[in-house]
Design an enzyme around this catalytic site. Structure first.
Site, short mmCIF file in Angstrom:
data_model
loop_
_atom_site.label_atom_id
_atom_site.label_comp_id
_atom_site.label_asym_id
_atom_site.label_seq_id
_atom_site.Cartn_x
_atom_site.Cartn_y
_atom_site.Cartn_z
CG HIS A 1 -2.04 0.99 1.14
ND1 HIS A 1 -3.30 0.74 1.61
CD2 HIS A 1 -2.10 2.24 0.63
CE1 HIS A 1 -4.08 1.79 1.41
NE2 HIS A 1 -3.35 2.72 0.82
CG HIS B 1 -0.46 6.75 -1.21
ND1 HIS B 1 -1.59 7.34 -1.73
CD2 HIS B 1 -0.89 5.87 -0.26
CE1 HIS B 1 -2.67 6.84 -1.12
NE2 HIS B 1 -2.25 5.95 -0.21
CE LYS C 1 -7.00 1.88 -3.23
NZ LYS C 1 -5.99 2.83 -2.76
CG HIS D 1 -8.96 5.76 -3.34
ND1 HIS D 1 -9.65 6.85 -2.83
CD2 HIS D 1 -7.94 5.54 -2.47
CE1 HIS D 1 -9.07 7.26 -1.72
NE2 HIS D 1 -8.03 6.48 -1.48
CG HIS E 1 -9.88 3.94 0.06
ND1 HIS E 1 -8.89 4.57 0.78
CD2 HIS E 1 -11.03 4.58 0.39
CE1 HIS E 1 -9.42 5.55 1.50
NE2 HIS E 1 -10.73 5.56 1.28
CG HIS F 1 -7.21 1.54 4.63
ND1 HIS F 1 -8.44 1.57 4.02
CD2 HIS F 1 -6.43 2.38 3.90
CE1 HIS F 1 -8.41 2.39 3.00
NE2 HIS F 1 -7.20 2.89 2.90
CG HIS G 1 -8.50 11.25 1.97
ND1 HIS G 1 -8.44 10.41 0.89
CD2 HIS G 1 -8.06 10.53 3.03
CE1 HIS G 1 -8.00 9.23 1.28
NE2 HIS G 1 -7.76 9.28 2.57
CG ASP H 1 -2.54 4.65 3.52
OD1 ASP H 1 -2.33 5.19 2.42
OD2 ASP H 1 -3.65 4.68 4.07
#
Length: 571
Positions: free
Chosen positions: A138, A140, A221, A223, A250, A276, A324, A364
């Site tokens: 995970h 980024h 992914k 999300h 996600h 998660h 976010h 993450d």
């Protein structure tokens, strides 16, 4: 005539043997040696007056053409893996592990599996622990410096998405579209770790998804920041089934397009990696955690909520807001962030990891998690759970092997299986890339002594280059020759989809690294998760957020003190 020595004398020379236990760092965990491959009295050790010399443990007549002659031997190591805690020598040739057993000279020694010759180098691991390089699924890809930080913690493989410091990358592990995927595959040529990139999974037109798989994405992914609707998820899974790649999810925190049950209805019985799964990192509030009971869901945690401490809840609100792209002046944005942070489900997360209900742990990175703390936090959770729940079944005083095997699987073999790369990495086994981490037991889980990447030392704690000995201060992590010149590409792998591999993506982009296809993904189930395959009935009280396993409430106390913390980071 035989020679007798005390156990302490033997351990000081050759490291622990069968029945001996090693404490892992300053945790309450003890690994006990189950088997020793050495022939007592014929141990191969390097140094002045030691046995690895010409005509002794080093064979004077063999050449490298002999398949059993090693390029590198890691001698007398304690190997901790998902399926074993053993003492052995590790033979490495052409960058791959070819044997685990007893190294030496078969002309004069018994039961030799690995031949030491004049072409063999030695890493002395007497009294040291060896583990497989960790896998973080995970990631980024926001900052290329993450690779070095992770490497220095014992992680050798990154899987995820991103293109740098874009808002999309900060929030979602997505490398969107063929152009970005190709640029990131090219950028990976300069990274000292294995990598695989996930594309964007939101499209009703399958061509928009397929072109990303063809470009080299190892999966997609889905999300919520791009829209984790049942429709998008179903279309992504259709493409995944066709091309044998993984879907990482996600899920929809706000339950805008449906609830957890609607998501599972869209998934049907198809396998996916649930990110998660506790929910603080995102996903259906408050009951995403129930998805871990499904046999087709491969659940992972991210490290910001692990282990549960008295600071965990407080630090998460700001992290969610920044990651976010939320606005503190907008009440709805504050409500969005608040809905994800539930101390009851966070408190249950550690227990679900300990029960083997959650199968993996990841970072993450820079998107609420810390890229260099996957391994540390994994062992902190194991410590806390032994402290609160006692030994696992089959464990006893000075033997926590069952718990240790469960936890090490969470960041090694299980992520590898989940993303179709277990043929190449994820464990200490013959045939796999020699991605190996060497630890002094005192520093286990915090600071590796050195990292072998593709058979060559890649990173190591070393002293001043002008010092008269290699331990002259300042001792710190330094790049080794595995990160220079052509070694940067010849010791690491780039993972791509099978279709991209077969269509020659390496030639099309002139990639120099070892390019390998992901495989055997779509038939997976949770039963394939080593030591972490439990599927009990899970429930979440919608009012109190309390978590129940087979009808029994589970929780843990917030830690106020942890191992593997300040005493290791004074300098």
């Amino acid at each position: 005539m035989s020679f007798k020595m005390t156990q302490n004398q033997y351990t000081s020379l050759y490291g622990p043997t069968v029945g001996d236990s090693i404490r892992l760092g300053d945790t309450n965990l003890f690994a006990q040696i189950e088997k020793d491959y050495a022939v007592y009295g014929e141990e191969a050790t390097f140094g002045g007056g030691k046995s690895i010399r010409d005509g002794m443990a080093q064979n004077p007549r063999v050449t490298r053409d002999d398949v059993n002659v090693a390029d590198l031997v890691i001698s007398n190591a304690v190997i901790i893996d998902y399926d074993k805690v053993v003492k052995a020598d590790i033979g490495i040739k052409n960058g791959y592990i070819f044997a685990i057993g007893n190294a030496g000279n078969p002309d004069i020694m018994d039961n030799v599996d690995i031949i030491i010759g004049s072409t063999t180098d030695i890493i002395a691991a007497e009294g040291k622990i060896v583990t497989a390089g960790g896998i973080d699924t995970h990631v980024h890809f926001i900052n290329p410096e993450q690779a070095e930080v992770a490497l220095e913690s014992g992680i050798t493989t990154h899987i995820g998405g991103g293109t740098g410091a874009s808002e999309g990358s900060k929030a979602t592990t997505v490398t969107p579209g063929p152009w970005h995927i190709h640029r990131m595959l090219e950028a990976a040529e300069g990274l000292p770790i294995n990598v695989g990139f996930t594309g964007k999974g939101q499209a009703t037109n399958p061509t928009a998804l397929i072109e990303q798989i063809n470009a080299g994405a190892i999966g997609l992914k889905v999300h919520e920041d791009w829209g984790a609707t049942p429709s998008a998820l179903s279309h992504a899974l259709d493409v995944a089934d066709e091309f044998d790649v993984q879907i990482a999810l996600h899920a929809d925190t706000l339950n805008e397009a449906g609830f957890m049950e609607d998501t599972m209805a869209a998934v049907k019985d198809r396998v996916l990696h649930m990110y998660h799964t506790e929910g603080a990192g995102g996903g259906h509030a408050p009951d995403l955690i129930k998805s871990a009971a499904f046999s087709n869901i491969l659940p992972s945690s991210t490290n910001p909520t692990l282990p549960y401490t008295h600071n965990t809840v407080d630090e998460h609100l700001d992290m969610v807001m920044i990651t976010h792209h939320l606005n503190a002046a907008i009440p709805e944005d504050i409500a969005f962030a608040d809905s994800r942070i539930r101390k009851e489900t966070i408190a249950a997360e550690d227990v679900l990891q300990d029960m083997g209900v959650f199968s993996m742990i990841s970072s993450d990175s820079q998107a609420m998690g810390r890229v260099g703390e996957v391994i540390t936090r994994t062992w902190q959770v194991a410590h806390r759970m032994k402290e609160q729940r006692g030994p696992l079944d089959g464990d006893f005083e000075h033997n926590d092997n069952n718990r240790i095997k469960r936890y090490i699987a969470k960041y090694t073999i299980n992520p590898a299986i989940t993303h179709g790369i277990s043929e190449y990495v994820g464990s200490i086994e013959p045939g796999k890339l020699a991605d190996i981490v060497l630890w002094d037991p005192i520093f286990f889980g915090v600071k590796p002594e050195l990292v072998v990447k593709g058979g060559l030392i890649n990173s190591a704690v070393n002293g001043d280059a002008n010092g008269s000995i290699p331990t002259s201060e300042p001792m710190k992590y330094r790049k080794m020759y595995g990160q220079y010149g052509g070694n940067l590409t010849s010791t690491s792998m780039t993972f791509v989809s099978k279709t991209a591999y077969e269509n020659g993506i390496n030639r099309a982009l002139n990639l120099k690294r070892m390019v390998r296809p992901v495989k055997n993904i779509r038939q997976l189930s949770k039963a394939d998760m080593k030591n972490n395959s439990a599927t009990p009935k899970l429930d979440v009280d919608p009012q109190t957020y309390e978590v129940y396993v087979d009808g029994e409430k589970i929780t843990s106390n917030a830690a106020t003190e942890l191992p593997l913390t300040q005493r290791y980071f004074l300098f």
